[in-house]
Motif scaffolding. Structure first.
Motif, PDB file in Angstrom:
ATOM      1  N   UNK A 273      38.827  60.588  21.918  1.00 26.26           N
ATOM      2  CA  UNK A 273      38.951  60.990  20.511  1.00 26.26           C
ATOM      3  C   UNK A 273      40.389  61.333  20.118  1.00 26.26           C
ATOM      4  N   UNK A 274      41.345  60.772  20.833  1.00 24.58           N
ATOM      5  CA  UNK A 274      42.751  60.949  20.466  1.00 24.58           C
ATOM      6  C   UNK A 274      43.147  59.806  19.539  1.00 24.58           C
ATOM      7  N   UNK A 275      43.613  60.133  18.355  1.00 25.91           N
ATOM      8  CA  UNK A 275      43.972  59.124  17.350  1.00 25.91           C
ATOM      9  C   UNK A 275      45.491  58.979  17.290  1.00 25.91           C
ATOM     10  N   UNK A 276      45.930  57.760  16.969  1.00 27.65           N
ATOM     11  CA  UNK A 276      47.367  57.495  16.906  1.00 27.65           C
ATOM     12  C   UNK A 276      47.671  56.756  15.605  1.00 27.65           C
ATOM     13  N   UNK A 277      47.845  57.492  14.508  1.00 25.70           N
ATOM     14  CA  UNK A 277      48.060  56.862  13.202  1.00 25.70           C
ATOM     15  C   UNK A 277      49.393  56.138  13.120  1.00 25.70           C
ATOM     16  N   UNK A 278      49.379  55.001  12.403  1.00 25.22           N
ATOM     17  CA  UNK A 278      50.626  54.287  12.141  1.00 25.22           C
ATOM     18  C   UNK A 278      51.288  54.872  10.895  1.00 25.22           C
ATOM     19  N   UNK A 279      52.523  54.474  10.678  1.00 26.84           N
ATOM     20  CA  UNK A 279      53.228  54.953   9.488  1.00 26.84           C
ATOM     21  C   UNK A 279      52.548  54.520   8.201  1.00 26.84           C
ATOM     22  N   UNK A 280      52.022  53.260   8.171  1.00 28.16           N
ATOM     23  CA  UNK A 280      51.331  52.756   6.981  1.00 28.16           C
ATOM     24  C   UNK A 280      50.062  53.550   6.704  1.00 28.16           C
ATOM     25  N   UNK A 281      49.286  53.834   7.765  1.00 33.99           N
ATOM     26  CA  UNK A 281      48.044  54.590   7.591  1.00 33.99           C
ATOM     27  C   UNK A 281      48.318  55.991   7.046  1.00 33.99           C
TER      28      UNK A 281
END
Length: 569
Positions: A130-138
Motif C-alpha cells: 500500500x505504498x503509493x508513488x505519485x508522479x508530478x502530473x498526478x
C-alpha cells in the motif's frame, strides 16, 4: 428606503408596484431550495476536507507536518476566495448570479478531483504494501482540482447565507422575527451534509476507494446546483449597489482632503440626499453615529465640492456612505477575535484525526471506524444543539435577558469562545493520558494502542456546541451589522477568520516544529506521535483562546450597533 429600491424578482418586478410579488416570493417558501443547495454543497466540501489529511499522508506519501499544512492552507484558501465572490455579488452580479456562476466552477473542480482518483494514468498506483508513488502530473491534477473547488466555494459561501436572509423583509416585523431562526436552520443544513460526509463518504474512501469517495461528493455538488436553480421563480433578489470598495475609498480620500475642515456640532448639517432614497443603490439610509468622527469630514459640504453643478464624489460623500465605512471599521475588532477560535476549530480536521490514527479504531472485531469519521460527533452535536438552542435555550434566556433572541449576537459569540477553551483542554488532557499509556506499556512503536478512539468523542461534541454559539452568532451578526449593499462582503469578511485561523494554525505548527525539533529531538508533532508532545500544542491553543476571550470582552463592550433610518412609509 422604499422596498422597490432594494428587492426585485428576477431583477425587474418590485414589491411596491406589484404587491403580489411579495406574497409569491421569499420567506420559507424560497428557503428549502437554498437550504438544499447548502446541504449538498457542504456534503461535497466535507466529503473532501474531512479525510484529506489521510489522503495526503497515505496516498501522496506526505509527512504529518506537510499533510497538516497542506490541509490548513487549502481550507484557508477556501475561506479567502469568498472576498472575490462577495465583491462581484455586491458590486455587479448580485448574489443569485454569483452563486450560479461559481457553482459551475465548483462542479468542474470536483470532476477533475474525481478523475485524478479514478481514471487510469491519473489514478495513483500503489504496491502490495500500500505504498503509493505519485508522479508530478498526478499530483498537479489533484491539486488543480482541489484549488478549483476553493475558487468555486468562494462565490457560494459569502452569498448563500445572505441570499437566504434576503428572503425575509426587514420592514415586516413578522418576517424579521423568522430571520434569526433561518440562520440556525441554515447551519443545521450544513451539518446534515457534514454528517453524511463524515460517516458514509469517509467510510467509502477508506474501504471502497477514493474514486467513489470523490465521485459521490461530485454528484452531490451537481444536485446542489439543480436545487438552487429549481427555486429561481421564488427568490427575492437584491440589486447590486456598485463597488463597495470604491465607496469606501471615496470616503477615505474625501476625509483626508478635508482634514483641516471642522465638523459641525449639528450633525443634521452633514450632507445627505433629500428624501428617503439613499445615494447607494440597494441600501437604506443610515443614521449618523459619533464614533470615528474624522470620517465625518467627508460629509461636510464646502463651496469647492461641486464641479460643474454636480457633486464630486471624491470630495463630498453622504452620511450613509460614511456610516458604511464606520460599520466596517467597527466590525474589524470583533472579526479579529474569530481568528484564534478558527485556529482551534481547524484542529478537528487535522491533529484530531492524526491523534485518532494512533488509537484503537475497532468497533467490533472485524469493523474499524476511520479516524476522520469521528467528526460526525461534531456534526451530531450541532444537529442536537441547533434545535435545543432555538426551541429551549432562547425562550428560557428571553425570560431573564428580555432580548427577543434570548442573547444578543455578541453574547452568543462570547459563550462559544468560552466553550472553545474547554475543547483544547479536553483534547490536551486526552493526549496526556494516551502518552502515559504509551510510556507505561512501551507502546512507542505500536501503530494503534489499545485505547478506544471513542475517548475523542467529548472533544468533538464540545466543539460542536461551540460552533452553534460562535459560528452561527457570527453569521447573523455580520449580516445584520453590514450595510445593505455590503452584506456579501461582510459575510465574506466573517469567513476570512476561518481562512486566517487555518493559516495561523499552519504558522504555529511550523514554529512549534522548528523550535521543538532542535538538537535532534522528535518535537511536539513528529510522524510517530507516540514520541511527541501533541498535548503541548493543544494547551498552547487553549492559552491563546483565553487571551482572545479577554480581548473580545473588551471590544464587544465598546461596540456600537448599526442604525438604519426609519422610513416614514
Amino acid at each position: 428606503m422604499a422596498e422597490e429600491d432594494i428587492y426585485t424578482k428576477d431583477g425587474a418586478t418590485d414589491f411596491q408596484h406589484d404587491p403580489s410579488v411579495k406574497r409569491e416570493t421569499g420567506t420559507w417558501k424560497a428557503c428549502p431550495y437554498i437550504l438544499g443547495n447548502e446541504c449538498c454543497e457542504r456534503l461535497a466540501y466535507y466529503g473532501i476536507n474531512t479525510n484529506l489529511v489521510n489522503y495526503l499522508k497515505f496516498q501522496l506519501n506526505q509527512r504529518n507536518v506537510v499533510a497538516v499544512n497542506n490541509v490548513t492552507n487549502w481550507s484557508g484558501t477556501c475561506y479567502v476566495t469568498p472576498l472575490l465572490g462577495a465583491f462581484l455579488a455586491d458590486a455587479y452580479l448580485g448574489r443569485y448570479w454569483t452563486i450560479a456562476c461559481f457553482s459551475i466552477i465548483y462542479v468542474f473542480g470536483m470532476t477533475l478531483l474525481t478523475l485524478s482518483a479514478a481514471v487510469k494514468g491519473l489514478k495513483l498506483v500503489c504496491d502490495e504494501k500500500n505504498a503509493c508513488h505519485p508522479t508530478g502530473l498526478q499530483t498537479t491534477i489533484f491539486f488543480l482540482g482541489l484549488y478549483l473547488i476553493a475558487l468555486g466555494t468562494g462565490g457560494i459561501k459569502p452569498c448563500v447565507s445572505s441570499f437566504g436572509a434576503d428572503q425575509f423583509d426587514d420592514s415586516d416585523e413578522a418576517e424579521k422575527k423568522k430571520k434569526s431562526s433561518f440562520f440556525n436552520w441554515f447551519y443545521f443544513s450544513i451539518n446534515i451534509g457534514a454528517l453524511i460526509a463524515s460517516s458514509v463518504i469517509v467510510w467509502i474512501q477508506t474501504n471502497v476507494g477514493w474514486g467513489w469517495g470523490f465521485g459521490i461528493p461530485a454528484v452531490a455538488m451537481a444536485i446542489a446546483v439543480l436545487s438552487f436553480f429549481s427555486g429561481t421563480r421564488l427568490y427575492r433578489n437584491q440589486r447590486p449597489g456598485g463597488s463597495p470598495l470604491t465607496r469606501i475609498c471615496q470616503v477615505i480620500v474625501a476625509s483626508f482632503r478635508k482634514f483641516q475642515v471642522k465638523v459641525p456640532n449639528d450633525k443634521s448639517l452633514l450632507y445627505e440626499t433629500a428624501g428617503e432614497e439613499s445615494a447607494v443603490k440597494g441600501s437604506r439610509k443610515l443614521d449618523h453615529t459619533k464614533q470615528f468622527s474624522f470620517f465625518d469630514k467627508a460629509a461636510v459640504e464646502t463651496p469647492s465640492d461641486r464641479t460643474k453643478g454636480s457633486d464630486n464624489v471624491w470630495k463630498l460623500c453622504t452620511v450613509t456612505q460614511v456610516e458604511e465605512l464606520k460599520s466596517i471599521v467597527r466590525l474589524l475588532p470583533i472579526w479579529a477575535t474569530g481568528i484564534i477560535f478558527s485556529a482551534a476549530y481547524s484542529q478537528m480536521g487535522t491533529l484530531f484525526v492524526l491523534q485518532g490514527n494512533t488509537m484503537n479504531l475497532h468497533i467490533t472485531r472485524s469493523f474499524e471506524i476511520p479516524s476522520a469519521s469521528l467528526s460526525l460527533f461534531d456534526t451530531i452535536s450541532v444537529i442536537f444543539w441547533v434545535p435545543v438552542y432555538d426551541r429551549v435555550i432562547v425562550p428560557f434566556a428571553r425570560k431573564f435577558t428580555g432580548h427577543k433572541n434570548g442573547f444578543t449576537q455578541l453574547q452568543r459569540i462570547a459563550i462559544g469562545l468560552v466553550i472553545s477553551i474547554f475543547v483544547m483542554l479536553v483534547a490536551g488532557t486526552l493526549e496526556l493520558v494516551r502518552l502515559r499509556q504509551v510510556r507505561k506499556h512501551n507502546y512507542y512503536d505500536v501503530k494503534h494502542i489499545p485505547m478506544s478512539i471513542f475517548w475523542q468523542v467529548p472533544q468533538y461534541f464540545i466543539i460542536g456546541c461551540a460552533e452553534v454559539f460562535t459560528f452561527i452568532g457570527q453569521l447573523e451578526f455580520f449580516y445584520e451589522q453590514a450595510p445593505d449593499a455590503m452584506r456579501s462582503l461582510c459575510s465574506a469578511l466573517s469567513l476570512t477568520t476561518v481562512a486566517l485561523g487555518n493559516y495561523l494554525s499552519t504558522m504555529l505548527v511550523n514554529i512549534v516544529t522548528d523550535v521543538s525539533t532542535r538538537h535532534g529531538k522528535p518535537g511536539w508533532i513528529p510522524d510517530n506521535l507516540n514520541y511527541g508532545h501533541l498535548h503541548y500544542f493543544f494547551w498552547l491553543l487553549a492559552l491563546l483562546s483565553v487571551a482572545n476571550l479577554g480581548f473580545y470582552l473588551l471590544v464587544a463592550r465598546w461596540y456600537t450597533y448599526k442604525k438604519a433610518v426609519v422610513s416614514s412609509q
